[in-house]
Every structure is written in C-alpha cells, then in structure tokens.
Write a protein that holds these residues in place. Sequence first.
Motif, PDB file in Angstrom:
ATOM      1  N   PHE A   1      -7.825  24.389   4.337  1.00 50.68           N
ATOM      2  CA  PHE A   1      -7.876  25.565   3.875  1.00 50.68           C
ATOM      3  C   PHE A   1      -8.791  25.833   3.038  1.00 50.68           C
ATOM      4  O   PHE A   1      -8.928  25.170   1.771  1.00 50.68           O
ATOM      5  CB  PHE A   1      -6.261  26.097   3.545  1.00 50.68           C
ATOM      6  N   PRO A   2      -9.741  26.681   3.149  1.00 54.26           N
ATOM      7  CA  PRO A   2     -10.947  27.085   2.306  1.00 54.26           C
ATOM      8  C   PRO A   2     -10.312  27.397   0.952  1.00 54.26           C
ATOM      9  O   PRO A   2     -10.955  27.191  -0.222  1.00 54.26           O
ATOM     10  CB  PRO A   2     -11.474  28.355   2.794  1.00 54.26           C
ATOM     11  N   SER A   3      -9.160  28.291   0.901  1.00 57.16           N
ATOM     12  CA  SER A   3      -8.667  28.650  -0.462  1.00 57.16           C
ATOM     13  C   SER A   3      -8.273  27.286  -1.087  1.00 57.16           C
ATOM     14  O   SER A   3      -8.325  27.255  -2.651  1.00 57.16           O
ATOM     15  CB  SER A   3      -7.604  29.437  -0.381  1.00 57.16           C
ATOM     16  N   ALA A   4      -7.922  26.238  -0.569  1.00 55.17           N
ATOM     17  CA  ALA A   4      -7.452  25.150  -1.391  1.00 55.17           C
ATOM     18  C   ALA A   4      -8.783  24.475  -1.953  1.00 55.17           C
ATOM     19  O   ALA A   4      -8.548  23.857  -2.800  1.00 55.17           O
ATOM     20  CB  ALA A   4      -6.565  24.026  -0.522  1.00 55.17           C
ATOM     21  N   VAL A   5      -9.825  24.389  -1.079  1.00 50.41           N
ATOM     22  CA  VAL A   5     -10.977  23.719  -1.716  1.00 50.41           C
ATOM     23  C   VAL A   5     -11.495  24.750  -2.837  1.00 50.41           C
ATOM     24  O   VAL A   5     -11.853  24.171  -3.952  1.00 50.41           O
ATOM     25  CB  VAL A   5     -12.073  23.890  -0.476  1.00 50.41           C
ATOM     26  N   ARG A   6     -11.532  26.079  -2.764  1.00 53.98           N
ATOM     27  CA  ARG A   6     -11.814  26.915  -3.924  1.00 53.98           C
ATOM     28  C   ARG A   6     -11.041  26.362  -5.148  1.00 53.98           C
ATOM     29  O   ARG A   6     -11.483  26.335  -6.180  1.00 53.98           O
ATOM     30  CB  ARG A   6     -11.684  28.124  -3.609  1.00 53.98           C
TER      31      ARG A   6
ATOM     32  N   SER B   1     -19.119  28.330  -0.974  1.00 55.15           N
ATOM     33  CA  SER B   1     -19.536  28.547   0.521  1.00 55.15           C
ATOM     34  C   SER B   1     -19.243  27.473   1.129  1.00 55.15           C
ATOM     35  O   SER B   1     -19.869  26.224   0.781  1.00 55.15           O
ATOM     36  CB  SER B   1     -20.850  29.110   0.617  1.00 55.15           C
ATOM     37  N   ILE B   2     -18.248  27.418   2.086  1.00 57.98           N
ATOM     38  CA  ILE B   2     -18.232  26.100   2.772  1.00 57.98           C
ATOM     39  C   ILE B   2     -19.171  26.459   4.097  1.00 57.98           C
ATOM     40  O   ILE B   2     -19.062  27.380   4.913  1.00 57.98           O
ATOM     41  CB  ILE B   2     -16.656  25.970   3.433  1.00 57.98           C
TER      42      ILE B   2
ATOM     43  N   PHE C   1     -26.457  30.050 -10.544  1.00 57.63           N
ATOM     44  CA  PHE C   1     -25.477  31.027 -10.685  1.00 57.63           C
ATOM     45  C   PHE C   1     -26.177  32.403  -9.992  1.00 57.63           C
ATOM     46  O   PHE C   1     -27.411  32.427 -10.008  1.00 57.63           O
ATOM     47  CB  PHE C   1     -25.038  31.444 -12.116  1.00 57.63           C
ATOM     48  N   GLY C   2     -25.462  33.132  -9.344  1.00 57.52           N
ATOM     49  CA  GLY C   2     -26.024  34.190  -8.467  1.00 57.52           C
ATOM     50  C   GLY C   2     -26.480  34.080  -7.181  1.00 57.52           C
ATOM     51  O   GLY C   2     -26.884  34.833  -6.443  1.00 57.52           O
ATOM     52  N   SER C   3     -26.587  32.661  -6.579  1.00 56.61           N
ATOM     53  CA  SER C   3     -27.042  32.381  -5.357  1.00 56.61           C
ATOM     54  C   SER C   3     -26.126  32.852  -4.285  1.00 56.61           C
ATOM     55  O   SER C   3     -26.675  33.225  -3.042  1.00 56.61           O
ATOM     56  CB  SER C   3     -27.288  30.868  -5.144  1.00 56.61           C
ATOM     57  N   LEU C   4     -24.738  32.707  -4.457  1.00 57.43           N
ATOM     58  CA  LEU C   4     -23.826  33.246  -3.423  1.00 57.43           C
ATOM     59  C   LEU C   4     -23.348  34.656  -3.356  1.00 57.43           C
ATOM     60  O   LEU C   4     -23.324  35.192  -4.534  1.00 57.43           O
ATOM     61  CB  LEU C   4     -22.610  31.980  -3.458  1.00 57.43           C
ATOM     62  N   PRO C   5     -23.227  35.332  -2.259  1.00 57.29           N
ATOM     63  CA  PRO C   5     -23.053  36.747  -2.228  1.00 57.29           C
ATOM     64  C   PRO C   5     -21.582  36.954  -2.843  1.00 57.29           C
ATOM     65  O   PRO C   5     -20.312  36.024  -2.947  1.00 57.29           O
ATOM     66  CB  PRO C   5     -23.026  36.835  -0.794  1.00 57.29           C
TER      67      PRO C   5
ATOM     68  N   LYS D   1     -15.899  35.913   1.725  1.00 63.68           N
ATOM     69  CA  LYS D   1     -16.029  35.425   3.167  1.00 63.68           C
ATOM     70  C   LYS D   1     -16.391  33.718   2.406  1.00 63.68           C
ATOM     71  O   LYS D   1     -17.593  33.526   2.215  1.00 63.68           O
ATOM     72  CB  LYS D   1     -17.288  35.795   3.974  1.00 63.68           C
ATOM     73  N   ILE D   2     -15.269  32.498   2.713  1.00 66.29           N
ATOM     74  CA  ILE D   2     -15.839  31.540   2.168  1.00 66.29           C
ATOM     75  C   ILE D   2     -16.473  30.773   3.165  1.00 66.29           C
ATOM     76  O   ILE D   2     -17.303  29.934   2.669  1.00 66.29           O
ATOM     77  CB  ILE D   2     -14.456  30.985   1.613  1.00 66.29           C
ATOM     78  N   VAL D   3     -15.899  30.590   4.376  1.00 66.32           N
ATOM     79  CA  VAL D   3     -16.773  29.834   5.477  1.00 66.32           C
ATOM     80  C   VAL D   3     -17.839  30.675   6.088  1.00 66.32           C
ATOM     81  O   VAL D   3     -17.682  31.618   6.494  1.00 66.32           O
ATOM     82  CB  VAL D   3     -15.600  29.515   6.367  1.00 66.32           C
ATOM     83  N   ASP D   4     -19.016  29.989   6.098  1.00 67.98           N
ATOM     84  CA  ASP D   4     -20.102  30.412   6.249  1.00 67.98           C
ATOM     85  C   ASP D   4     -20.627  29.610   7.659  1.00 67.98           C
ATOM     86  O   ASP D   4     -21.216  28.374   7.510  1.00 67.98           O
ATOM     87  CB  ASP D   4     -21.054  30.713   5.556  1.00 67.98           C
TER      88      ASP D   4
END
Length: 442
Positions: free
Chosen positions: A346-351, A366-367, A419-423, A430-433
């Motif tokens: 689950f993406p939230s678990a990775v975060r 970002s996954i 820092f600031g690289s990800l939207p 949106k964690i999964v790209d």
Amino acid sequence: MILEPTVETLPWPEQVRLDDALYREQIKYLFANSPFYQQKLRKAGFETPSDVGGLDDIAKLPTTEKDELRATRTDDQPIGTHLAVSMDKVARIYSTSGTTGVPSYIPLTAGDVHNWVTTSARSYTAAGIGPGTRIITTYGAGPFVAGAALDAFAKLGTCHIPVGAGNTERLMMAVRLLKAEAIALTPSYALHLAEWARDRKYDLRTSSVKNLLVAGEPGGGEPAMRAQLEDAWGAQVTEAMGIGDISPSLWGECPEKQGMHLGGRGYVHIELIDPDTGAAVPLTNGARGELVLTHLRQQAAPLLRFRTRDHVVIWTEPCACGRTSPRVRCIGRTDDMLIVRGVNVFPSAVREVVHRFQPDVSGVISIRPGVKGVKQSPPLKVVVEMAEKAAGADGLARQIENDIRAKLVFSAAVELVPFGSLPRSDYKSKIVDFSEAAPSGA
C-alpha cells in the motif's frame, strides 16, 4: 463532547441488537423496492426476507461490487437498478468523479440526507467541533458527496467559512483575518500549507488554528505524519473518513487519537472480510481486513454488503472518550495497491516508513512502478524528497531501503531528490506515478 450521548455511548451489544431489527426491515424494503437486489438475492437462493434472516447470517449473502452497480446503468436508468424509490422522492443527487467514464450517481431522499448529515455531525463533534467554532472547509459543496458533510456544520451551529480547493492565499488570509479555529482538508494539503507558510516565514503555531480535520486520503492517522503536522501547526490533528456510496464522514476521530469512531451507528452495519477469500473476519481488537458496509435505513439506493476496498485495522476496546463504537484506521485501498513478488504494497504504508526518517526527509514521496498494472517485479522504485536544506546523509537511501524491507517485506530502490522536486496538491496527493512505466508484458 458527544453530540448524541444516548446513542454514541450505548453498549455495543445493545447497538447490534437494535441494528438487527433495522436490518431485517431494510431487507424487506430491498425485496419490495430494489430490482437490483430482488434479482441478486434470488439468484443467490434467497427467495424471501425470511430466508435472509438477521445479522448473524449476513455473511451468507453475496457482497456487492461497484462494477455490478455500474453495469445496470443505461440512458433510461442512469442511476442503476438499485434505485429503490421513484424520482419524485429523490431530494438530492451526488456523483462520483467518473475517472473511468460516466460518473456514478448517488441519489438521496430527504430522510437519507438527514441521516448523512447526522452521521457527519457526530464525527465532527468527536473532533471537538461545536457551536461557534470558526471552521474553514477546502472542498466544494458539489457535485461530490463530500458536499453533504458541509450541511453538518450548520447543524452543529459553527461559523462555516467555505474556501474550496486551489485557494491557498485566500485560505491563509481567512486564517489570519477571521481567526479560524479549525480547517477541514486532506493531510497532503495540510503538509503543503505548512511548507507554504514556512517559505513565507509565517509560523503557523502562532495562528488561531487549533484543529485540523484531515480526510479524503489515508495518512492523517500515520503517527509520523500526524506528528509532523501537529508540530508545524501547533494544532490537534484528527481523521475522518467517508465512503461515497455509503455516507460522507462515516467515521470520525476523537482527541484520544486511537482510531476513528463509527459516526453512522444505527445507519450502517460494519463487517470485516478477508480481501482475498471474502471470508468473514471477526470484529476483535486489532483485527485487520477489508471494510464491508450495509445500509440500515437508506431509502433511495440502499446497498447490501458493499465492498469498500478500504483495508483497515479495527479497535473494539473501550475508548476514554466514552463512545462505544468500534474504531478504525485505514491502512490503504485495494485500488491503490501494488503487488511486488506476491507482497501487497500500500503506498500509504511506504510513506509511513519514509516519514520515520524525518527531519532528513520532507515526507513527500513518489512510487514509480516499472510496468503498467498491479503486479511489479522488485525492486520497486521509490523517489524520496529530502527535507529543505538537507544535504543527504550518507547511506540514507540504503537505510530507507532496509527499513522498507524489514517492515513491508519487499525490495525497494530508493532515489533521493532535492526538496521541492515532487509535486504538491491542494486536494488528494498522487503517490503512485506510472509515467515511467512500460506497458504490461513488455
């Protein structure tokens, strides 16, 4: 503070007894009024309401999938055959986002609206929202079901300040000038606002905001993210969770912060199932499974054993606040889940794992799957953003990889970015790209 003490502190076994009577009446209603469930139940071998029985036998019934409901929609029946009233009795119609095509429509009678508003009002009261509270909301009044939750603020006698999404400057101006005491928003937006304020040398801890009500995505209950938000804002963070087809803000967290209480008790029956086999999972303290929900008093489009695809952990032990309903925390959604060599991720678990490496990381990730689709081969690429002014500690990527392997049992390839690289997002993150992913089978 409890909105309806006689309801919310009722011993849970007594609630189940009352719900059993409501459930039996709802089953009779479905047989009499829902073409969808008339066909579905009879196909499963249940010819009459008496064949169905009570809540003790509910696990014998088939579950309801969202795709089943979608399949019954036509131009002549845009809502679907689960509509159980004539259109002249429908007081409101919401819709889903329709990301897969035509949106799903969710009709409500006046009685359904009342039940939804009451459910939301109980959940918000649990978080400390009450008469006179100045609260900013960052989601619109429609067309989505979250709009129904806004009616709860009027019921509670709050001073409601609707701002909507995409208005950060206006929101922060309302905080400063109107002395807002609470904000309802997604956890990712709360994190973005903290960064926005820091860039402008505005210490949110000196603001009037004392309550952040986070909802719309998993994350607010993650200990590390909650701690980060509470430190940045100097405010209490509590979660709420709704399921569009069932009710908005169905669950709400109290200041004990040990899971979200069921605000919809008396309106919705809850079950847990094994997401792979569909087998019932007993509601015991610490149990995990997929949440399955059944309406008990819905009129327009009642749902029976609806699979939410939300994976939760549940607590049944007493809460110090006095509420007696089970409490849940969402672990993740099947719709967002990836499978890495047989392991559900689950993406939230990775975060949540990455958040433990603060203050070296910002918490934004970002996954990047290697191929389109659910199934992935290891290692799964995880892009981790560094904290502002962090230089990148030696071995940090390897430490995160090791922690992911130890806690989530899959191999990740961690890439650190500045820092600031990800939207950022003013609504749901949106964690999964999949933009770098090759076609499945390539």
